[in-house]
Design an enzyme around this catalytic site. Structure first.
Site, PDB file in Angstrom:
ATOM      1  N   GLY A  15       0.806  -1.218   0.000  1.00 28.52           N
ATOM      2  CA  GLY A  15       0.000   0.000   0.000  1.00 28.52           C
ATOM      3  C   GLY A  15       0.838   1.266   0.000  1.00 28.52           C
ATOM      4  N   LEU A  16       2.012   1.189  -0.647  1.00 29.81           N
ATOM      5  CA  LEU A  16       2.873   2.372  -0.839  1.00 29.81           C
ATOM      6  C   LEU A  16       3.244   3.052   0.480  1.00 29.81           C
ATOM      7  CD1 LEU A  16       1.050   3.862  -3.950  1.00 29.81           C
ATOM      8  CD2 LEU A  16       3.178   2.560  -3.943  1.00 29.81           C
ATOM      9  N   ASN A  31      10.836   7.130  -7.355  1.00 29.52           N
ATOM     10  CA  ASN A  31       9.527   6.642  -7.768  1.00 29.52           C
ATOM     11  C   ASN A  31       8.459   7.551  -7.147  1.00 29.52           C
ATOM     12  OD1 ASN A  31       7.020   4.782  -7.332  1.00 29.52           O
ATOM     13  ND2 ASN A  31       8.252   3.711  -8.858  1.00 29.52           N
ATOM     14  N   CYS A  83       0.562   1.097  -9.556  1.00 32.24           N
ATOM     15  CA  CYS A  83       0.473   0.304  -8.329  1.00 32.24           C
ATOM     16  C   CYS A  83      -0.945  -0.235  -8.150  1.00 32.24           C
ATOM     17  CB  CYS A  83       0.861   1.135  -7.103  1.00 32.24           C
ATOM     18  SG  CYS A  83       0.668   0.185  -5.580  1.00 32.24           S
ATOM     19  N   LYS A 139       6.306   4.187 -15.314  1.00 30.53           N
ATOM     20  CA  LYS A 139       6.217   2.753 -15.009  1.00 30.53           C
ATOM     21  C   LYS A 139       4.813   2.254 -15.307  1.00 30.53           C
ATOM     22  CE  LYS A 139       7.483  -0.654 -11.509  1.00 30.53           C
ATOM     23  NZ  LYS A 139       8.196  -0.833 -10.235  1.00 30.53           N
ATOM     24  N   ASN A 173       4.947  -3.345 -13.746  1.00 31.06           N
ATOM     25  CA  ASN A 173       4.647  -3.385 -12.325  1.00 31.06           C
ATOM     26  C   ASN A 173       3.998  -4.749 -12.042  1.00 31.06           C
ATOM     27  OD1 ASN A 173       4.008  -2.640  -9.616  1.00 31.06           O
ATOM     28  ND2 ASN A 173       3.850  -0.507 -10.255  1.00 31.06           N
ATOM     29  N   THR A 174       3.559  -4.969 -10.814  1.00 36.45           N
ATOM     30  CA  THR A 174       3.035  -6.292 -10.452  1.00 36.45           C
ATOM     31  C   THR A 174       1.715  -6.594 -11.153  1.00 36.45           C
ATOM     32  OG1 THR A 174       1.986  -5.300  -8.537  1.00 36.45           O
ATOM     33  CG2 THR A 174       4.135  -6.322  -8.200  1.00 36.45           C
ATOM     34  N   GLY A 212      10.297  -7.706 -13.925  1.00 37.12           N
ATOM     35  CA  GLY A 212       9.268  -8.693 -13.631  1.00 37.12           C
ATOM     36  C   GLY A 212       9.907 -10.065 -13.593  1.00 37.12           C
ATOM     37  N   GLY A 213      10.207 -10.549 -12.388  1.00 44.25           N
ATOM     38  CA  GLY A 213      10.677 -11.926 -12.230  1.00 44.25           C
ATOM     39  C   GLY A 213      12.109 -12.200 -12.628  1.00 44.25           C
TER      40      GLY A 213
END
Lengths: 337, 338
Positions: free
Chosen positions: B78-79, B105, B145, B180, B207-208, B258-259
């Protein structure tokens, strides 16, 4: 004496850390490899692991922890993140940790071979502050949370002869209270020592491999067994010692009818499941004494960067179990959020 | 034969900024640098992308915030961050001591929060001078996010909003500006084009990925907020595909993440068209991963006698589709305001 821990390839960072500028500062956290010399069951589902500690790091503080990279697990099989474990003992160049087989990573660790090398980051977190002179230290551990209290007890009592124990101030004999679900959970370090001796003497190879570690391992196990033997035991089912919780056992032993914790000048130290920590926190508040509570939480980074392991703070917001804790003072955490 | 022994050139240009190497540490996994300084030689990194900064302090989401899933990690932090004032007063002095490029960021609930943060930082660090190291070398606009109610991903899924916010920030800074992007969109190329149209210097993706895990014993989600953002090796193929699509849509550099856990993962991204990469979740497991990945990339380049990073994307042995046939074909470029 014991095998030296193998550091990963030295980098510019290591050289800088080793520089004289850093001499005498709080030990830095470090990533390094250790040789596991002992990894045996001590009771049903509970294990004890021991490894050589890097000489240049200085002993960890009771309450501090390390994270290990699960070996033999793929990222797709719960092997992605490191897992935290607290120190249960330190002496003669060896560090010990108690753990419970709960998930895939601890299951994999339980079958990790003695003699194998494990990737650690340590020492992490803030440990227990030592009790002040004249304070009556009361230590309460529940379930697998007993580990750090064994270590604290050995430091407070100065039974850890490998450190400069003689230079420590003298405390009133601290009292250790341990709570278990039932008697089957209570560890036997003596039996584990016997089993380990038989196994390491079975072949020439293991005899040679563990020859130098035999004495420090056995001495560490003897220290732990002594701590356990002198502790007050409580079990939920009454199968050994006091029937009830560890906090009830503590109150029963102290006999609060005639002595309050305040008049005893008590200082509480606890590690265990959240309800137990909440109970100790409330007790300390009610009696007006200090308490130190060590929390357990899922972690990703373990160093304070990811904000994943937070606990709700009484003052608002959250505190990180890894970097603000894992040991918190009375009143810092809202245990029942 | 002389060229064989020459060290490959791994520097990357992002707008006016030159990254000494392509391996950065991803926002949210590295704090503001201090937490990892005892474990990682931060000065050797290609870039440090800070934990998000918002105008007001954010305490973050209710725990539990993390759960490990097969090859992945779902987080819902949650940032959580100390806010702009603390960043300016307490984090900038430390960031000033770093030799690696620092990208802040930036996150907001409204457009004006994004501009307020960049404006305040610009004011604090002073006029931009090309080639001079400053405590903050650029910005990564977090429009992606998934773990907040307002802002974040809500901006990053609308090309018009992406273009508008990016342009508003662009007018405030000459420093490197990166946007991003979220993979949680129908076509990432559209969003990439919007960022490019607003003169972003680069885009970073991804991002996720929105994810969820449920405990079948308690019948409750394993993180308090229910859904969170999935990272780790599980999302690598999604990230590589997004980079491949985005790199075909825009001419500005694409930063892949990512990964990524090893050099081969990073090389996949570079072959897909990334100019640089970021390492995130892998740091938790191995803080030395970024620098090991850098060494691996260099070794691969030496082995193949590749002198320059920018040569790598052309090595992808796959029909280079004409632009008209790329997945974003037929898209009308967003309206530009310049």
């Amino acid at each position: 004496m014991v095998k030296t821990a193998h550091k990963l390839q030295a980098t510019e960072l290591d050289r800088r850390q080793a520089s004289p500028d850093n001499a005498g500062k709080k030990p830095c956290m470090r990533q390094f490899k250790v040789i596991v010399v002992f990894n045996q069951a001590v009771s049903q589902g509970w294990m004890l692991i021991a490894f050589a500690w890097p000489e240049d790091l200085g002993p960890p503080v009771p309450g501090q922890f390390f994270t290990f990279n699960p070996q033999g697990l793929q990222a797709g099989d719960a092997g992605l993140l490191r897992r935290p474990l607290a120190f249960a003992h330190y002496g003669r160049g060896l560090a010990f940790a108690l753990y419970q087989i709960r998930g895939k990573a601890t299951q994999a660790l339980s079958s990790f071979p003695e003699g194998g090398s494990l990737d650690l980051i340590a020492p992490l977190g803030n440990g227990f502050p030592l009790p002040l002179l004249g304070e009556q230290a009361l230590l309460a551990g529940g379930g697998i949370g007993i580990g750090p209290l064994f270590y604290l007890q050995s430091v407070v009592q100065g039974s850890d002869t490998s450190t400069n124990a003689s230079s420590l101030p003298q405390y009133p004999a601290s009292k250790l209270f341990l709570g278990f679900r039932s008697a089957t959970q209570i560890p036997s370090f003596t039996q584990a020592a016997e089993r380990w001796l038989r196994q390491t003497q079975s072949t020439d190879r293991t005899q040679e491999l563990f020859a130098n570690d035999r004495q420090p391992v056995l001495a560490g196990l003897a220290d732990l067994q002594l701590c356990l033997d002198q502790a007050y035991i409580a079990t939920d089912d009454g199968s050994r010692g006091f029937k009830g919780t560890v906090v009830e056992a503590l109150l029963h032993e102290i006999g609060l009818a005639d002595a309050s914790l305040k008049t005893l000048n008590a200082h509480l130290f606890a590690c265990g499941p959240t309800p137990m920590l909440a109970a100790v926190d409330a007790l300390a508040l009610e009696q007006g004494v200090s308490a130190q509570l060590s929390a357990e939480q899922w972690m990703a980074c373990g160093v304070g960067a990811c904000q994943g392991c937070v606990l709700p703070a009484r003052a608002g917001g959250y505190l990180r179990a890894c970097a603000d804790g894992p040991v918190f003072s009375q009143g810092e955490i809202l245990w029942k959020a | 034969m002389e060229s064989l022994s020459r060290e490959p050139d791994v520097s990357v240009k992002i707008g006016s900024l030159v990254l000494p190497n392509p391996v950065g540490v991803a926002s949210g996994t590295f704090g503001y640098g201090q937490e990892y300084r005892e474990l990682v030689d931060i000065d050797a990194l290609g870039a440090l992308y800070t934990k998000a900064v918002s105008v007001d302090p954010r305490v973050g989401n209710k725990p539990p915030r993390l759960v490990e899933t097969p090859s992945g990690l779902i987080n819902s932090i949650g940032l959580a961050n100390p806010g702009l004032a603390v960043f300016l007063n307490e984090k900038i002095p430390y960031l000033r001591s770093l030799r690696c490029p620092v990208l802040v960021n930036v996150v907001g609930e409204t457009e004006s929060e994004y501009t307020a943060i960049v404006e305040a930082i610009e004011k604090r660090i002073g006029t931009f001078q090309e080639g001079t190291k400053s405590p903050v070398d650029g910005y990564e606009l977090n429009l992606s996010c998934p773990n907040v109610e307002k802002g974040g991903m809500a901006f990053g899924t609308e090309p018009e909003l992406v273009e508008r916010i990016t342009w508003k920030v662009r007018k405030l800074t000459q420093r490197a500006l990166i946007v991003k992007l979220s993979p949680n969109v129908t076509d990432i190329s559209q969003i990439a084009l919007a960022a490019e149209a607003a003169r972003a210097d680069a885009i970073s993706c991804i991002n996720t990925v929105v994810g969820m895990a449920i405990d079948v014993k308690t019948c409750k989600p394993l993180i308090a907020r229910g859904i969170g953002g999935l990272s780790g090796p599980a999302i690598k193929p999604i990230g590589v595909a997004c980079v491949w699509k985005a790199a075909r849509a825009v001419r500005i550099p694409v930063i892949g993440l990512g990964g990524i856990t090893c050099a081969n993962d990073a090389l996949e991204y570079l072959l897909a068209g990334a100019s640089a990469i970021q390492v995130g979740t892998a740091i938790f497991s191995n803080p030395r991963a970024p620098l090991e990945i850098l060494e691996g990339i260099k070794a691969w380049m030496r082995e193949r006698h590749i002198e320059n990073l920018s040569q790598i994307p052309s090595l992808l042995d796959f029909p280079s589709w004409p632009r008209a046939l790329t997945p974003c074909a037929g898209l009308k470029p967003p309206q530009t305001r310049f």
